[in-house]
Design a protein around this motif. Structure first.
Motif, PDB file in Angstrom:
ATOM      1  N   SER A  65      65.751  37.310  -1.796  1.00  0.00           N
ATOM      2  CA  SER A  65      65.517  38.003  -3.068  1.00  0.00           C
ATOM      3  C   SER A  65      65.986  37.161  -4.247  1.00  0.00           C
ATOM      4  N   VAL A  66      67.162  36.541  -4.106  1.00  0.00           N
ATOM      5  CA  VAL A  66      67.671  35.702  -5.192  1.00  0.00           C
ATOM      6  C   VAL A  66      66.771  34.493  -5.382  1.00  0.00           C
ATOM      7  N   ASN A  67      66.278  33.929  -4.296  1.00  0.00           N
ATOM      8  CA  ASN A  67      65.394  32.768  -4.399  1.00  0.00           C
ATOM      9  C   ASN A  67      64.064  33.141  -5.036  1.00  0.00           C
ATOM     10  N   THR A  68      63.577  34.352  -4.757  1.00  0.00           N
ATOM     11  CA  THR A  68      62.353  34.824  -5.403  1.00  0.00           C
ATOM     12  C   THR A  68      62.562  34.952  -6.904  1.00  0.00           C
ATOM     13  N   ALA A  69      63.728  35.466  -7.301  1.00  0.00           N
ATOM     14  CA  ALA A  69      64.042  35.577  -8.726  1.00  0.00           C
ATOM     15  C   ALA A  69      64.089  34.201  -9.375  1.00  0.00           C
ATOM     16  N   LYS A  70      64.687  33.244  -8.679  1.00  0.00           N
ATOM     17  CA  LYS A  70      64.746  31.879  -9.211  1.00  0.00           C
ATOM     18  C   LYS A  70      63.342  31.287  -9.365  1.00  0.00           C
ATOM     19  N   SER A  71      62.489  31.507  -8.366  1.00  0.00           N
ATOM     20  CA  SER A  71      61.113  31.005  -8.433  1.00  0.00           C
ATOM     21  C   SER A  71      60.343  31.659  -9.567  1.00  0.00           C
ATOM     22  N   CYS A  72      60.596  32.956  -9.773  1.00  0.00           N
ATOM     23  CA  CYS A  72      59.951  33.683 -10.863  1.00  0.00           C
ATOM     24  C   CYS A  72      60.345  33.086 -12.209  1.00  0.00           C
TER      25      CYS A  72
ATOM     26  N   PHE B 129      59.689  29.445 -17.039  1.00  0.00           N
ATOM     27  CA  PHE B 129      60.090  28.265 -17.805  1.00  0.00           C
ATOM     28  C   PHE B 129      58.988  27.206 -17.838  1.00  0.00           C
ATOM     29  N   GLU B 130      58.238  27.093 -16.758  1.00  0.00           N
ATOM     30  CA  GLU B 130      57.162  26.100 -16.718  1.00  0.00           C
ATOM     31  C   GLU B 130      56.142  26.338 -17.812  1.00  0.00           C
ATOM     32  N   LEU B 131      55.881  27.603 -18.121  1.00  0.00           N
ATOM     33  CA  LEU B 131      54.905  27.924 -19.158  1.00  0.00           C
ATOM     34  C   LEU B 131      55.417  27.582 -20.556  1.00  0.00           C
ATOM     35  N   THR B 132      56.733  27.482 -20.692  1.00  0.00           N
ATOM     36  CA  THR B 132      57.311  27.127 -21.991  1.00  0.00           C
ATOM     37  C   THR B 132      57.673  25.647 -22.075  1.00  0.00           C
ATOM     38  N   GLY B 133      57.428  24.914 -20.984  1.00  0.00           N
ATOM     39  CA  GLY B 133      57.734  23.489 -20.968  1.00  0.00           C
ATOM     40  C   GLY B 133      59.167  23.164 -20.608  1.00  0.00           C
ATOM     41  N   ASN B 134      59.988  24.170 -20.318  1.00  0.00           N
ATOM     42  CA  ASN B 134      61.388  23.957 -19.965  1.00  0.00           C
ATOM     43  C   ASN B 134      61.519  23.885 -18.445  1.00  0.00           C
ATOM     44  N   THR B 135      61.183  22.735 -17.851  1.00  0.00           N
ATOM     45  CA  THR B 135      61.172  22.588 -16.401  1.00  0.00           C
ATOM     46  C   THR B 135      62.433  21.930 -15.851  1.00  0.00           C
TER      47      THR B 135
ATOM     48  N   PRO C 246      66.067  33.953 -23.901  1.00  0.00           N
ATOM     49  CA  PRO C 246      65.419  33.962 -22.578  1.00  0.00           C
ATOM     50  C   PRO C 246      64.571  32.725 -22.304  1.00  0.00           C
ATOM     51  N   LEU C 247      64.149  32.029 -23.366  1.00  0.00           N
ATOM     52  CA  LEU C 247      63.319  30.844 -23.182  1.00  0.00           C
ATOM     53  C   LEU C 247      64.127  29.550 -23.181  1.00  0.00           C
ATOM     54  N   GLN C 248      65.345  29.596 -23.697  1.00  0.00           N
ATOM     55  CA  GLN C 248      66.173  28.383 -23.773  1.00  0.00           C
ATOM     56  C   GLN C 248      67.611  28.696 -23.323  1.00  0.00           C
ATOM     57  N   PRO C 249      67.786  29.178 -22.098  1.00  0.00           N
ATOM     58  CA  PRO C 249      69.147  29.481 -21.659  1.00  0.00           C
ATOM     59  C   PRO C 249      69.865  28.213 -21.203  1.00  0.00           C
ATOM     60  N   SER C 250      71.168  28.326 -21.019  1.00  0.00           N
ATOM     61  CA  SER C 250      71.943  27.210 -20.473  1.00  0.00           C
ATOM     62  C   SER C 250      72.024  27.360 -18.956  1.00  0.00           C
TER      63      SER C 250
END
Length: 419
Positions: free
Chosen positions: A157-164, A169-175, A133-137
């Protein structure tokens, strides 16, 4: 009934406290039902029995901006339970509980709940497909968003999921993943296939509602229920504010004079950001027609509820015993009821439509755009024009700088023309 003092401010009470509320067993869509923040078993058949009383002189006091107490650590943890996976992620990176709580507080409670749903969906998807979940492709993320789309969810709804997931990912550094060109192209495809268009193409005439409000007069003769309906709708129309703002009005932050009312909101709002908050709301008296004068209506409401509210600082309280503060949903139901009684189709137009209807009417009345933006709390003109400036009819123009006063003068001018 009017106050005899030339300047009246509400006394400052102790900080806002939660109290046991009336209600329970109500349908959330029932406009006749009063909702409260906390429910318990109470009597619902006690109607307000109001008799005019003498009007004692009010002592003028200095009003400070009152606000709800800050969240304690335990409260913050409870509010962020929907983002538990983010909490654990931060703590695994070595952040203390205090730091983690503050980071999670950067999302409002409503956002945390909304994001929590999508994070749980993401984790479930990853578990089924053995995806990190932290390093998906890119393929993993596109498959997840595609699954949501094919379950019937639209672009928003899909865009909200993407933003979530982006925040995750931002918190894990994967931006870099979320900014991938294929993901941007995928989201554009969803918009074309299932676009998110504005809810309304036209709006209702403010005159219809003001005509109904005029019938709720004189204010000292109507019941507390109808007085509440009249006040909440006048505030919604003349300020262009959300139900959230009306719900947060605190009597300790209201200053009343013979010529105007000033309301300061001491709590965070949806549009609040560092360095930007809703300016004081100023509502002018309307001596041309006392049945539409918000100052007169507010004075009557404050006087009528002074004994009933005891120490409750929230402006709007229940119209039945034990007269506790009402919820945001109750305020929305009150607005919906007034719309229905005014002849507005409430199956089409929701309580939030007062925001677009009133500000569209203000624009048609030639109120400067800068005044409209400041009144409603918008920072950019494009927000108003894109989402709230909706065509309406039966609107003429007059001249003044205050949105509320301009709307009432416009209505008075229209009524005289028809007569």
């Amino acid at each position: 009934m009017t106050m005899r003092t030339s300047c009246t401010t509400m006394p400052v009470h102790s900080p806002r406290k939660s109290s046991t509320e009336s209600g329970g067993g109500c349908d959330g869509d029932d406009p006749y039902c009063t909702h409260v923040d906390h429910t318990t078993m109470v009597s619902k058949n006690v109607e307000t029995d109001y008799s005019p009383t003498s009007d004692p002189a009010q002592q003028v006091t200095t009003v400070t901006i009152a606000k709800r107490p800050s969240q304690t650590t335990s409260t913050a943890e409870t509010a962020s339970d929907s983002l538990q996976v983010i909490r654990e992620c931060l703590q695994r990176q070595g952040f203390s509980t205090q730091v983690t709580n503050i980071i999670l507080a950067s999302w409002m409670t409503s956002t945390q709940k909304q994001y929590g749903v999508h994070i749980r969906r993401w984790l479930s998807f990853c578990e089924q497909g053995t995806v990190d979940p932290l390093q998906p492709s890119v393929t993993d993320l596109l498959e997840f968003l595609s699954n949501m789309f094919h379950k019937g969810l639209g672009y928003s709804s899909v865009n909200t999921a993407k933003s979530c997931i982006k925040s995750f990912f931002e918190l894990t550094g994967n931006t870099s993943l979320i900014e991938n060109v294929l993901i941007k192209r995928f989201m554009k495809g969803i918009f074309h296939a299932r676009p998110a268009l504005p809810r309304y193409s036209t709006t209702w005439s403010v005159s219809l509602v003001l005509q109904y409000i005029q019938t709720l007069s004189p204010v000292h003769t109507i019941s507390l229920r109808f007085l509440s309906l009249k006040l909440v709708m006048l505030l919604a129309l003349l300020t262009g504010q959300r139900c959230q703002t009306l719900h947060l009005i605190d009597i300790r932050n209201i200053t009343v004079t013979e010529s105007q009312v000033t309301i300061v909101i001491g709590d965070l709002l949806k549009q609040s950001k560092p360095g930007r908050h809703l300016p004081p709301i100023v509502l002018c008296a309307f001596p041309t027609d006392s049945s539409l004068c918000v100052v007169t209506v507010l004075k009557e409401y404050l006087e009528r509820t002074k004994v009933l509210r005891k120490e409750e600082p929230q402006l709007f309280i229940s119209t039945i015993s034990p007269f506790n503060k009402v919820s945001k949903q109750t305020i929305a139901n009150w607005i919906k009821l007034v719309l229905k009684k005014s002849g507005i189709d409430t199956s089409v137009y929701k309580p939030h439509s007062t925001r677009s209807a009133s500000m569209t009417a203000a624009k048609a009345a030639h109120v400067p755009i800068s005044t409209i933006l400041q009144t409603a709390g918008w920072s950019k003109e494009c927000t108003f024009r894109k989402f709230y400036c909706i065509p309406s009819s039966h609107i003429q123009s007059t001249v003044t700088e205050n949105v509320g006063t301009r709307l009432l003068e416009q209505f008075a001018a229209s009524s005289q023309t028809l007569n």
